[in-house]
Design an enzyme around this catalytic site. Structure first.
Site, PDB file in Angstrom:
ATOM      1  N   SER A   1       0.844  -1.192   0.000  1.00 42.39           N
ATOM      2  CA  SER A   1       0.000   0.000   0.000  1.00 42.39           C
ATOM      3  C   SER A   1       0.887   1.252   0.000  1.00 42.39           C
ATOM      4  O   SER A   1       0.510   2.287  -0.559  1.00 42.39           O
ATOM      5  CB  SER A   1      -0.939   0.014   1.207  1.00 42.39           C
ATOM      6  OG  SER A   1      -0.208  -0.082   2.396  1.00 42.39           O
ATOM      7  N   SER A   2       2.075   1.160   0.588  1.00 47.83           N
ATOM      8  CA  SER A   2       2.935   2.344   0.646  1.00 47.83           C
ATOM      9  C   SER A   2       3.396   2.759  -0.756  1.00 47.83           C
ATOM     10  O   SER A   2       3.320   3.937  -1.110  1.00 47.83           O
ATOM     11  CB  SER A   2       4.128   2.120   1.569  1.00 47.83           C
ATOM     12  OG  SER A   2       4.770   0.923   1.244  1.00 47.83           O
TER      13      SER A   2
ATOM     14  N   GLU B   1      10.510   6.622  -0.739  1.00 45.39           N
ATOM     15  CA  GLU B   1      10.478   5.597   0.321  1.00 45.39           C
ATOM     16  C   GLU B   1      11.867   5.414   0.943  1.00 45.39           C
ATOM     17  O   GLU B   1      12.016   5.322   2.155  1.00 45.39           O
ATOM     18  CB  GLU B   1       9.974   4.275  -0.267  1.00 45.39           C
ATOM     19  CG  GLU B   1       9.963   3.138   0.715  1.00 45.39           C
ATOM     20  CD  GLU B   1       8.584   2.567   0.975  1.00 45.39           C
ATOM     21  OE1 GLU B   1       7.649   2.930   0.250  1.00 45.39           O
ATOM     22  OE2 GLU B   1       8.460   1.764   1.914  1.00 45.39           O
TER      23      GLU B   1
ATOM     24  N   ASP C   1       8.121  -2.726  -6.317  1.00 42.64           N
ATOM     25  CA  ASP C   1       6.736  -2.352  -5.996  1.00 42.64           C
ATOM     26  C   ASP C   1       6.280  -1.149  -6.810  1.00 42.64           C
ATOM     27  O   ASP C   1       5.207  -1.154  -7.427  1.00 42.64           O
ATOM     28  CB  ASP C   1       6.595  -2.049  -4.502  1.00 42.64           C
ATOM     29  CG  ASP C   1       6.954  -3.245  -3.650  1.00 42.64           C
ATOM     30  OD1 ASP C   1       7.077  -4.350  -4.214  1.00 42.64           O
ATOM     31  OD2 ASP C   1       7.113  -3.075  -2.434  1.00 42.64           O
TER      32      ASP C   1
HETATM   33  C1  GLA Z   1       9.191  -5.172  -0.308  1.00 38.93           C
HETATM   34  C2  GLA Z   1      10.059  -4.149  -1.038  1.00 38.93           C
HETATM   35  C3  GLA Z   1      10.420  -4.627  -2.442  1.00 38.93           C
HETATM   36  C4  GLA Z   1      10.986  -6.041  -2.406  1.00 38.93           C
HETATM   37  C5  GLA Z   1      10.103  -6.979  -1.588  1.00 38.93           C
HETATM   38  C6  GLA Z   1      10.723  -8.330  -1.395  1.00 38.93           C
HETATM   39  O1  GLA Z   1       7.952  -5.271  -0.920  1.00 38.93           O
HETATM   40  O2  GLA Z   1       9.399  -2.908  -1.122  1.00 38.93           O
HETATM   41  O3  GLA Z   1      11.320  -3.728  -3.026  1.00 38.93           O
HETATM   42  O4  GLA Z   1      12.312  -6.042  -1.947  1.00 38.93           O
HETATM   43  O5  GLA Z   1       9.830  -6.436  -0.301  1.00 38.93           O
HETATM   44  O6  GLA Z   1      10.865  -8.995  -2.597  1.00 38.93           O
END
Ligand code: GLA
Length: 382
Positions: A125-126, A158, A170
């Protein structure tokens, strides 16, 4: 949901035109904890959304309303600084701060934000908030930066403002995912391509452990640091930028501590699994794909040590059910969701058998989200 956020925007800030941005969440199908080591990852857009409504103001106030937290925060454009008390606001302020670093003027702005992505469930969600605000900012100012630049900007928000050393997966998938496809990203070169998901009679089901993840960002940052340390040591023998450039890590075993070696081994093997998984998908071999999901989970549990009892319980349960092809933790781990690939016809049986067992063991009810890969924010907001 979208209408609700639009309504609170108007109630708080008054009528007149404004813009609404729709941003999905993501689930990673395979390739975990390797994006920050230049690996391949294979996420897909999930049909849970953040909606952000906003417009420019004539003064220099920044006015932010969170629908989910039922909180309001206000500052001005000269005071875009980290907020201890309003943590949710940092994902918005961080994006504005990054646009400013690129040299853009930050106007006064009013925003209402909210959605149905469960917080802390590993569905990112972030990153969805960051991408949502990055897109909203462009639409209300008319500024346009290249997709990859926007993704990197959201990630920096982030890394630098919120303080989590996350990789790029993400933000990348939340922006560029495509309906009914997975997104194969090379996190070193940032090249990507779509892999069609021809899920004949199969579905992806997310099982939310509902476990609180209070220490997750410090564990996450410490994993990122320990694999960086491994890179530093291996560099004394070979010129690499990332562990994923190594095909065989065993020659470095006695150069690394036992723990660092385990972490590095996970990275090297998980990276190979992603490309194997893509070739399984390309020949519709879901048994092979599912087997790789189990292997990935085992490695995250034993080598990378980012699983937890709840996730292991769900994956262990899934393994014993006919019609389940594979299961693994998805996202950063230590709680959050397990991803299960299973036949559509057994979904209700799976849910009704797992729920009481999980409830009896952990005293909480898991939640289930059946998902259909959806378009990322770029395509949702033409
Ligand atoms: C979180 C991080 C991603 C990735 C995953 C693990 O979601 O934001 O960048 O490292 O963990 O795969």
């Amino acid at each position: 949901m979208k209408e609700q956020i639009e309504k609170v925007f108007t109630e708080k800030f008054g009528g007149g035109p404004f813009i609404t941005i729709t941003t999905p969440s993501r689930a990673n199908l395979i390739g975990e904890h390797i994006d920050y080591q230049g690996g391949y990852v294979l996420p897909a857009g999930v049909d849970r959304f953040i909606f952000s409504c906003g417009r420019k103001r004539k003064d220099n106030r920044i006015k932010l309303l969170s629908f989910n937290y039922n909180q309001y925060f206000e500052t001005d454009t000269e005071n875009i600084i980290y907020q201890k008390k309003y943590k949710w606001a940092n994902y918005i302020l961080g994006v504005l701060a990054e646009y400013r670093k690129l040299g853009y003027d930050i106007p006064g702005i009013e925003i209402a934000i909210g959605g149905n992505i469960p917080v802390g469930s590993g569905l990112s969600s972030s990153a969805a908030v960051e991408i949502s605000i990055a897109v909203l900012f462009q639409k209300i100012t008319g500024i346009e930066i290249e997709p990859l630049e926007l993704i990197k900007l959201a990630r920096r928000a982030e890394n630098e403002f919120v303080g989590v050393s996350c990789g790029i997966m993400d933000q990348f998938s939340i922006y560029l995912s495509k309906k009914d496809n997975a997104l194969l990203i090379n996190c070193k070169t940032l090249e990507y391509r779509y892999v069609p998901l021809l899920m004949d009679g199969l579905k992806f089901l997310l099982v939310d452990t509902k476990k609180e993840r209070s220490l997750s960002s410090s564990v996450y940052n410490s994993r990122v640091a320990s694999v960086k340390e491994a890179v530093g040591i291996i560099r004394q023998y070979r010129d690499i930028e990332f562990l994923t450039e190594i095909d065989d890590i065993t020659p470095y075993k006695d150069k690394l501590s036992e723990e660092t070696y385990k972490r590095a081994l996970h990275i090297v093997e998980e990276n190979k699994r992603v490309l194997e998984a893509v070739s399984c998908l390309e020949r519709n071999d879901f048994n092979g794909f599912g087997e790789l999901m189990y292997q990935s989970h085992k490695s995250l549990k034993k080598l990378y040590e980012v699983s937890c009892e709840e996730l292991d319980f769900i994956v262990g349960f899934a393994k014993n059910i006919d019609g389940v092809k594979g299961a693994r933790l998805t996202g950063a781990g230590m709680g959050g969701c397990a991803l299960v690939l299973l036949e559509e016809s057994i979904i209700s049986q799976f849910i009704s058998e797992l729920t009481p067992l999980y409830q009896k063991t952990f005293g909480i009810n898991p939640e289930f989200y059946l998902f259909q890969p959806v378009d990322g924010a770029l395509y949702q907001n033409p």
